[in-house]
Design a protein around this motif. Structure first.
Motif, mmCIF file in Angstrom:
data_model
loop_
_atom_site.group_PDB
_atom_site.id
_atom_site.type_symbol
_atom_site.label_atom_id
_atom_site.label_comp_id
_atom_site.label_asym_id
_atom_site.label_seq_id
_atom_site.Cartn_x
_atom_site.Cartn_y
_atom_site.Cartn_z
ATOM 1 N N TYR A 73 -7.200 38.352 -23.565
ATOM 2 C CA TYR A 73 -8.089 38.704 -24.671
ATOM 3 C C TYR A 73 -9.184 39.653 -24.207
ATOM 4 O O TYR A 73 -9.527 39.716 -23.023
ATOM 5 C CB TYR A 73 -8.713 37.456 -25.309
ATOM 6 C CG TYR A 73 -9.637 36.659 -24.404
ATOM 7 C CD1 TYR A 73 -11.006 36.929 -24.358
ATOM 8 C CD2 TYR A 73 -9.133 35.626 -23.620
ATOM 9 C CE1 TYR A 73 -11.845 36.197 -23.531
ATOM 10 C CE2 TYR A 73 -9.959 34.889 -22.802
ATOM 11 C CZ TYR A 73 -11.316 35.174 -22.754
ATOM 12 O OH TYR A 73 -12.140 34.448 -21.934
ATOM 13 N N ARG A 75 -13.067 40.867 -25.677
ATOM 14 C CA ARG A 75 -14.119 40.609 -26.667
ATOM 15 C C ARG A 75 -14.611 41.919 -27.272
ATOM 16 O O ARG A 75 -14.720 42.928 -26.582
ATOM 17 C CB ARG A 75 -15.291 39.871 -26.020
ATOM 18 C CG ARG A 75 -14.927 38.491 -25.489
ATOM 19 C CD ARG A 75 -16.170 37.746 -25.025
ATOM 20 N NE ARG A 75 -15.836 36.469 -24.403
ATOM 21 C CZ ARG A 75 -15.547 35.369 -25.076
ATOM 22 N NH1 ARG A 75 -15.570 35.372 -26.398
ATOM 23 N NH2 ARG A 75 -15.252 34.247 -24.435
ATOM 24 N N SER A 77 -17.820 43.542 -29.675
ATOM 25 C CA SER A 77 -19.171 43.268 -30.157
ATOM 26 C C SER A 77 -19.187 43.324 -31.679
ATOM 27 O O SER A 77 -18.185 43.705 -32.313
ATOM 28 C CB SER A 77 -20.157 44.289 -29.589
ATOM 29 O OG SER A 77 -19.869 45.582 -30.088
#
Length: 210
Positions: A73, A75, A77
């Motif tokens: 994965y 991330r 924002s």
């Protein structure tokens, strides 16, 4: 007279020292292998992302406690900016390490010859190459899962080559992944646009797909 306390037998102390020595040697070897694998994957991912990014594989504690539900994965924002690192599941890292170290020759040769994912680790190998490529496109800034997966399928042959496969083996691995695994993926990862001449085709002039 001072009281005399029993001392630890010499054989016990030597046994403890031996265990600590073996554990330290194993930890150092494991760490060196993991960091070497990560450096290789950093280069692969950075080339796809178009910027310096890093790949993280779990260490001993992470392997023991990790319960990740996804293979990897990245991330994003709140404003949609991707992180500069991705974390991969242990089995993905292990397959990519095995590929780079020449331990998946049988699976690659079988897939190139038969046109299917075969061998003991065939499916796991193809998924691992797909995953690192997929997460690299996320770090490039593509957030949509279906578009990201389609880009990964069309690029994973190059990823496989960078990790030691031949051009023919990489292409066969990508075709087999598209034919066998892609149709079984969750709907969010699939799209009719992921086809020869479709909207997600990165090489519309090339009849070969993916």
């Amino acid at each position: 007279m001072r009281p005399r306390y029993p001392t630890t037998p010499l054989w016990v102390r030597l046994s403890i020292a031996a265990v600590l020595l073996v554990a330290t040697a194993w930890w150092m070897t494991d760490r060196a292998d993991r960091l070497g694998n990560e450096r290789r994957l950093d280069a692969v991912a950075s080339a796809i992302a178009g910027r310096p990014v890093t790949v993280r594989c779990p260490g001993p504690v992470g392997r023991l406690l990790g319960q990740e539900e996804v293979e990897g994965y990245v991330r994003f924002s709140a404003d949609g900016t991707p992180a500069s690192d991705t974390k991969l599941r242990q089995r993905v890292c292990a397959e990519l390490d095995a590929l780079a170290e020449g331990r998946r020759t049988q699976e690659l040769s079988c897939t190139e010859r038969a046109g299917i994912l075969c061998g003991r680790h065939g499916s796991e190998l193809a998924m691992a190459v797909d995953v690192i490529t997929h997460e690299s496109f996320h770090m490039r800034g593509i957030r949509d899962e279906a578009r990201t997966e389609c880009s990964a399928l069309q690029t994973m042959a190059v990823t496989a080559q960078q990790l030691g496969a031949t051009a023919g083996q990489g292409a066969a691995l990508a075709r087999a992944q598209y034919a066998e695994s892609y149709p079984l993926m969750p709907e969010v990862y699939r799209s009719p646009a992921c086809s020869d001449g479709g909207d997600f085709d990165r090489r519309p002039q090339d009849p070969r797909f993916p």
